[in-house]
Design a protein around this motif. Sequence first.
Motif, PDB file in Angstrom:
ATOM      1  N   GLU A  67       0.830  -1.208   0.000  1.00  0.00           N
ATOM      2  CA  GLU A  67       0.000   0.000   0.000  1.00  0.00           C
ATOM      3  C   GLU A  67       0.863   1.257   0.000  1.00  0.00           C
ATOM      4  O   GLU A  67       0.573   2.229  -0.714  1.00  0.00           O
ATOM      5  CB  GLU A  67      -0.933  -0.002   1.207  1.00  0.00           C
ATOM      6  CG  GLU A  67      -1.885   1.191   1.234  1.00  0.00           C
ATOM      7  CD  GLU A  67      -2.855   1.138   2.398  1.00  0.00           C
ATOM      8  OE1 GLU A  67      -3.897   1.814   2.323  1.00  0.00           O
ATOM      9  OE2 GLU A  67      -2.571   0.423   3.385  1.00  0.00           O
ATOM     10  N   MET A  68       1.923   1.255   0.809  1.00  0.00           N
ATOM     11  CA  MET A  68       2.834   2.400   0.822  1.00  0.00           C
ATOM     12  C   MET A  68       3.395   2.660  -0.564  1.00  0.00           C
ATOM     13  O   MET A  68       3.421   3.802  -1.054  1.00  0.00           O
ATOM     14  CB  MET A  68       4.001   2.146   1.790  1.00  0.00           C
ATOM     15  CG  MET A  68       3.665   2.157   3.254  1.00  0.00           C
ATOM     16  SD  MET A  68       5.190   1.763   4.185  1.00  0.00           S
ATOM     17  CE  MET A  68       4.534   1.662   5.848  1.00  0.00           C
ATOM     18  N   MET A  69       3.848   1.610  -1.221  1.00  0.00           N
ATOM     19  CA  MET A  69       4.474   1.759  -2.532  1.00  0.00           C
ATOM     20  C   MET A  69       3.473   2.261  -3.566  1.00  0.00           C
ATOM     21  O   MET A  69       3.800   3.106  -4.407  1.00  0.00           O
ATOM     22  CB  MET A  69       5.098   0.443  -2.978  1.00  0.00           C
ATOM     23  CG  MET A  69       6.191  -0.098  -2.060  1.00  0.00           C
ATOM     24  SD  MET A  69       7.468   1.102  -1.614  1.00  0.00           S
ATOM     25  CE  MET A  69       8.066   1.615  -3.225  1.00  0.00           C
ATOM     26  N   CYS A  70       2.268   1.772  -3.517  1.00  0.00           N
ATOM     27  CA  CYS A  70       1.235   2.218  -4.461  1.00  0.00           C
ATOM     28  C   CYS A  70       0.923   3.692  -4.263  1.00  0.00           C
ATOM     29  O   CYS A  70       0.834   4.463  -5.239  1.00  0.00           O
ATOM     30  CB  CYS A  70      -0.034   1.386  -4.291  1.00  0.00           C
ATOM     31  SG  CYS A  70       0.106  -0.329  -4.851  1.00  0.00           S
ATOM     32  N   ASN A  71       0.749   4.109  -3.021  1.00  0.00           N
ATOM     33  CA  ASN A  71       0.381   5.493  -2.736  1.00  0.00           C
ATOM     34  C   ASN A  71       1.478   6.475  -3.133  1.00  0.00           C
ATOM     35  O   ASN A  71       1.219   7.511  -3.764  1.00  0.00           O
ATOM     36  CB  ASN A  71       0.036   5.659  -1.259  1.00  0.00           C
ATOM     37  CG  ASN A  71      -1.268   4.989  -0.882  1.00  0.00           C
ATOM     38  OD1 ASN A  71      -2.106   4.721  -1.740  1.00  0.00           O
ATOM     39  ND2 ASN A  71      -1.453   4.706   0.394  1.00  0.00           N
ATOM     40  N   HIS A  72       2.711   6.164  -2.766  1.00  0.00           N
ATOM     41  CA  HIS A  72       3.807   7.064  -3.102  1.00  0.00           C
ATOM     42  C   HIS A  72       4.113   7.010  -4.599  1.00  0.00           C
ATOM     43  O   HIS A  72       4.483   8.031  -5.195  1.00  0.00           O
ATOM     44  CB  HIS A  72       5.040   6.723  -2.271  1.00  0.00           C
ATOM     45  CG  HIS A  72       4.919   7.128  -0.835  1.00  0.00           C
ATOM     46  ND1 HIS A  72       5.221   8.389  -0.385  1.00  0.00           N
ATOM     47  CD2 HIS A  72       4.489   6.440   0.253  1.00  0.00           C
ATOM     48  CE1 HIS A  72       5.008   8.464   0.922  1.00  0.00           C
ATOM     49  NE2 HIS A  72       4.551   7.291   1.338  1.00  0.00           N
ATOM     50  N   GLY A  73       3.952   5.847  -5.201  1.00  0.00           N
ATOM     51  CA  GLY A  73       4.139   5.743  -6.643  1.00  0.00           C
ATOM     52  C   GLY A  73       3.176   6.627  -7.401  1.00  0.00           C
ATOM     53  O   GLY A  73       3.548   7.328  -8.355  1.00  0.00           O
ATOM     54  N   ALA A  74       1.921   6.640  -6.981  1.00  0.00           N
ATOM     55  CA  ALA A  74       0.914   7.481  -7.629  1.00  0.00           C
ATOM     56  C   ALA A  74       1.258   8.957  -7.490  1.00  0.00           C
ATOM     57  O   ALA A  74       1.079   9.744  -8.428  1.00  0.00           O
ATOM     58  CB  ALA A  74      -0.464   7.197  -7.028  1.00  0.00           C
TER      59      ALA A  74
END
Length: 290
Positions: A84-91
């Motif tokens: 979830e962290m990676m998805c949010n920061h990636g976006a």
Amino acid sequence: MSTFTLDTATSRATPSPVPGKRITVPAIRQRKVGGTTADPIVMLTAYTMRMAQLLDPHCDMLLVGDSLGQIIYGLPSTVPVTLEMMCNHGAAVVRGSWHSMVAVDMPFGSYEASPEQAFTSAARIMKESGCAAVKLEGGEAIAPTIDFLSKRGIPVIGHVGLTPQAVNQLGGYGARGRSDAEAHRILADTRAVADAGAFCIVIEGVLESLADQLTTAVAIPTIGIGASARCDGQVLVTEDMLGLFERTPRFVKRYDDMAARITDAVASYAGEVKARAFPTEAETYRAKAI
């Protein structure tokens, strides 16, 4: 290349539209021709929209690294980082950029169990962030997963040498490849990752001579971090190279001392607040004369 136009709905986030062509995965792969990269690849880490905006004009690739666990969240290593962290920061990074190719790290535990697990995780990252590629750590053991992903339309960046997600197994963050046996293993890992379909490989924390050997051993670009200037490109953690932390790895060159700058600015602000010197007339609202 693909055309992308920034959304200017929120003026602070995107003060001016900068439509342009985003660098693609094939464009990165094609930088290396006949074993040589005439135009070295520039990569930095980014975790937020605003930092992406500032870095984007100067970089070919922005990496949303799982190093955000330590840089953003204050975690002891990258191991606790979640999907979830990676998805949010990636976006956030994709929203803040228009030129650089954006890649997102796959966090520990999101791809090791099976190629199928890796595909589910990678597909989620790409769907939720809009990134162009994922990066995962490992060599020969993870090559079948890279092959599985690549054949299903997911571009993969490999990562060999010092692999931070394996810090507990490695016993620390020391340079790798000091023994002949370990150097041979890293060479085999690099070749396996390239043969499996990765379009470039991050080489971290290895002896310079080994990094040179790895770069000439594969047809795809290598991105060094604590490796060699003769790699096909370089990457650093942005906060390290800007001097935002007191302690940084040996391989980091500090291009500024932003920690000191921020400290001085905040001290000035605090002093003016205590002295009631801020806000002044320029920063307050007053009734207009009728």
